[in-house]
Structures are given as structure tokens and as C-alpha cells.
Design a protein around this motif. Structure first.
Motif, short mmCIF file in Angstrom:
data_model
loop_
_atom_site.label_atom_id
_atom_site.label_comp_id
_atom_site.label_asym_id
_atom_site.label_seq_id
_atom_site.Cartn_x
_atom_site.Cartn_y
_atom_site.Cartn_z
N PHE A 173 8.29 -1.02 0.20
CA PHE A 173 7.27 -1.94 -0.82
C PHE A 173 5.79 -1.72 -0.44
CE2 PHE A 173 4.84 -5.54 -2.25
CZ PHE A 173 5.02 -5.66 -3.53
N LEU A 174 5.59 -2.06 0.87
CA LEU A 174 4.42 -2.02 1.48
C LEU A 174 3.73 -0.76 1.54
CD1 LEU A 174 4.79 -4.37 4.80
CD2 LEU A 174 3.66 -4.75 2.43
N LYS A 175 4.42 0.23 1.46
CA LYS A 175 3.95 1.77 1.22
C LYS A 175 3.70 2.22 0.05
CE LYS A 175 6.40 3.04 5.52
NZ LYS A 175 7.59 3.95 6.36
N THR A 176 4.28 1.41 -1.11
CA THR A 176 4.06 2.10 -2.56
C THR A 176 2.59 1.92 -3.05
OG1 THR A 176 6.22 1.24 -2.81
CG2 THR A 176 4.82 1.56 -4.75
N ASP A 177 2.04 2.75 -3.48
CA ASP A 177 0.62 2.85 -4.16
C ASP A 177 0.53 1.96 -5.27
OD1 ASP A 177 -1.95 4.37 -4.53
OD2 ASP A 177 -1.15 4.25 -6.69
N SER A 178 -0.47 1.14 -4.90
CA SER A 178 -0.67 -0.13 -5.85
C SER A 178 -1.03 0.15 -7.14
CB SER A 178 -1.79 -0.95 -5.24
OG SER A 178 -1.48 -1.65 -4.02
N ALA A 179 -1.83 1.37 -7.43
CA ALA A 179 -2.19 1.70 -8.66
C ALA A 179 -0.78 2.19 -9.50
CB ALA A 179 -3.17 2.78 -8.62
N ALA A 180 0.01 2.80 -8.77
CA ALA A 180 1.22 3.36 -9.32
C ALA A 180 2.15 2.15 -9.78
CB ALA A 180 1.99 4.10 -8.64
N HIS A 181 2.39 1.06 -8.64
CA HIS A 181 2.77 -0.17 -9.31
C HIS A 181 2.46 -0.82 -10.46
CE1 HIS A 181 3.95 -4.27 -7.39
NE2 HIS A 181 4.46 -4.22 -8.51
N GLY A 182 1.04 -0.79 -10.48
CA GLY A 182 0.45 -1.40 -11.98
C GLY A 182 0.69 -0.77 -12.88
N ALA A 183 0.88 0.63 -12.91
CA ALA A 183 1.13 1.61 -14.01
C ALA A 183 2.74 1.21 -14.53
CB ALA A 183 0.93 3.27 -13.65
N ALA A 184 3.55 1.25 -13.39
CA ALA A 184 5.05 0.98 -13.53
C ALA A 184 5.04 -0.29 -14.40
CB ALA A 184 5.77 1.01 -12.51
N CYS A 185 4.41 -1.39 -13.83
CA CYS A 185 4.33 -2.90 -14.52
C CYS A 185 4.05 -2.38 -16.22
CB CYS A 185 3.45 -3.82 -14.03
SG CYS A 185 3.95 -4.48 -12.04
N ARG A 186 3.14 -1.84 -16.27
CA ARG A 186 2.63 -1.67 -17.75
C ARG A 186 3.64 -0.94 -18.59
NH1 ARG A 186 -2.37 -1.14 -15.11
NH2 ARG A 186 -2.11 1.21 -14.91
N ALA A 187 4.34 -0.11 -17.89
CA ALA A 187 5.48 0.67 -18.65
C ALA A 187 6.56 -0.12 -18.90
CB ALA A 187 5.95 2.07 -17.55
N LEU A 188 6.78 -1.10 -17.83
CA LEU A 188 7.98 -1.85 -18.34
C LEU A 188 7.66 -3.11 -19.37
CD1 LEU A 188 9.31 -2.66 -14.65
CD2 LEU A 188 10.26 -1.28 -16.48
N GLY A 189 6.31 -3.36 -19.51
CA GLY A 189 5.93 -4.33 -20.46
C GLY A 189 6.20 -3.49 -21.81
#
Length: 261
Positions: A173-189
Motif C-alpha cells: 500500500f505504501l508503495k502505491t502511487d497516490s494519484a493512481a489510488h485517487g483515480a481508482a477511487c473515482r472509478a469505483l464511485g
């Protein structure tokens, strides 16, 4: 193994050399590496393909917003590039939503399907709720997000008894890119695959942790009710990352994949 697509390079953790392909799709903000213990278990039974979603792990990403449909298309591209369909497909959390979409839109690529702790729809307030999560993903330091994540991922006994495994997942989790994490959140939304659930033709096993409050059991119940012949298992004393928390399930998955054609 790398697969080139118009949006970038998809990285696949590939193990095993024989048997039917097994595609593993990971949860939000993690990577295909999260499946390493599962991949080791199946490596003498299948050709295991653990995909890093775009922007996660070693997969690249063009920085544009994407959808669950896009992630399902990425999974299809991997199976086609590996000449690996039809495959058994396992999705956990975000990976389950991706696997559901893959099975509904590309049925010729899916032999058997496992949907763990996933959903076709996060609810009528999903867009603003996931937009808020995307904001936190990109503005809060990653180590400051771990307390929230650990509690969602694993039940208290697992946290106490398996600190090494918890730490391994936290490091991913710590190594995951924060911007990609945010984009994936929007995808799930933006996910609404409710109309597609009935299009899934593959034999399907639906799993959910009894204590999963990220994707509560009623979400899995809706999936199982909508997929013809699907089997639902509610797992006692288990939270969101059920297939990591419950290695005792792995032999039953192998038996499911080895069932009648």
C-alpha cells in the motif's frame, strides 16, 4: 511479463507453467504482489497471472481518469497477449468489480469466476463518497492512511496473530502511487454494473467476510442472486481481504476450478 496497451505498460506477476490460466485481480491501492502467497499455492496447479492494475505496482499509467470497464479491458488484453483464455478469474474487492465486468463483457475469456468482497454498485451516494476518498488518497500521507486501511482489511485476531502478513500488505500500500489510488477511487464511485450481473455465464463462487464493512455481505448477496447458479459463502470472523485472511479457502478454490466443464 509486460503487456503493451495504448494507455501504457501492464505488468503481470507470472508464476506456474502448466494447467489452465488463473488470473488474479487485486484490491484498491495494492498490486499483483499482494497475491504472492496465493500464487505460490496455485503455482503447481495453474499458470498464474497476477495483474498490476494501471498505475499500481509496476504498471504504468497515462495520468487520465479511468473506469472499471477500462480495467476489465486491461485484464482482457493480458489474457489475449498471454494466449491464456478462457481462464479461471479471481477478483478481490476492486478486483472483483473488474472480474465481474470482464466476465459479463468478455465471457469467452472466463472459465470459472470467484468474486470476493466485491460489488456491482456502491450505492446512490457512491460518487461523492468515493470523491472524498480520492481526495484523502491524494492529500493525506500514505503512512497516515494505514490505520484506516488495516481495520478495513483484516479482523482483529488476524491483525494480532499474523503481523508479518499485515506488514507485507501495508508495504505494498505504501508503495502505491497516490494519484493512481485517487483515480481508482473515482472509478469505483462511477461503477454501476447492476445491469450486467445477469450477463455472467461462467460458474461463479461469491465470497464475503461476515465482518466486511467496506463491501458488506448484502452487496455479495445481490451479486449471487443475480448470477445464474452462483454459490454464496459468507465467511465468519473475516473482513475485507478475505482471500488473504483465510488461506484455508485456497484448497476449496482449487476444487472449484477443477469442477465439471
Amino acid at each position: 511479463m509486460n503487456v503493451e496497451t495504448p494507455q501504457g505498460t501492464l505488468h503481470v506477476h507470472r508464476t506456474g507453467t502448466s494447467g489452465r490460466p488463473l488470473l488474479l485481480l487485486h484490491p484498491l491501492a495494492l498490486s499483483g504482489a499482494v497475491w504472492d502467497p496465493v500464487a505460490r499455492f496455485f503455482s503447481d496447479k495453474a499458470q498464474v497471472l497476477a495483474l498490476d492494475a494501471r498505475g499500481h505496482g509496476e504498471s504504468t499509467w497515462d495520468g487520465a481518469d479511468f473506469t472499471v470497464d477500462d480495467m476489465a479491458a486491461d485484464a482482457a488484453a493480458v489474457l489475449e497477449a498471454a494466449d491464456a483464455g478462457p481462464a479461471d478469474v479471481v477478483g478481490l474487492s476492486m478486483g472483483a468489480s473488474t472480474a465481474l465486468t470482464l466476465a459479463a463483457t468478455r465471457p469467452e475469456l472466463v472459465h470459472r469466476l470467484v468474486l470476493a468482497d466485491g460489488t456491482a454498485y456502491y450505492g446512490d451516494d457512491a460518487v461523492p463518497v468515493w470523491a472524498e476518498r480520492a481526495e484523502r488518497a491524494t492529500t493525506v500521507a500514505r503512512d497516515k492512511q494505514l490505520e484506516f486501511q488495516r481495520d478495513r482489511w483484516f479482523a482483529a485476531p488476524f491483525l494480532a496473530e499474523h503481523p508479518d502478513e499485515v506488514e507485507r500488505v501495508c508495504e505494498i500500500f505504501l508503495k502505491t502511487d497516490s494519484a493512481a489510488h485517487g483515480a481508482a477511487c473515482r472509478a469505483l464511485g462511477g461503477l454501476d454494473a447492476r445491469a450486467r450481473v445477469g450477463d455472467v455465464a461462467a460458474p461463479t463462487l461469491v465470497l464475503v467476510g461476515e465482518e466486511d464493512y467496506a463491501t458488506p455481505p448484502e452487496m455479495s448477496e445481490a451479486l449471487a442472486a443475480g448470477i445464474a447458479g452462483a454459490e454464496l459463502r459468507v465467511l465468519e470472523k473475516t473482513r475485507h481481504l478475505s482471500l488473504l485472511e483465510r488461506p484455508d479457502l485456497w484448497p476449496s478454490l482449487a476444487a472449484f476450478f477443477g469442477g465439471p466443464q
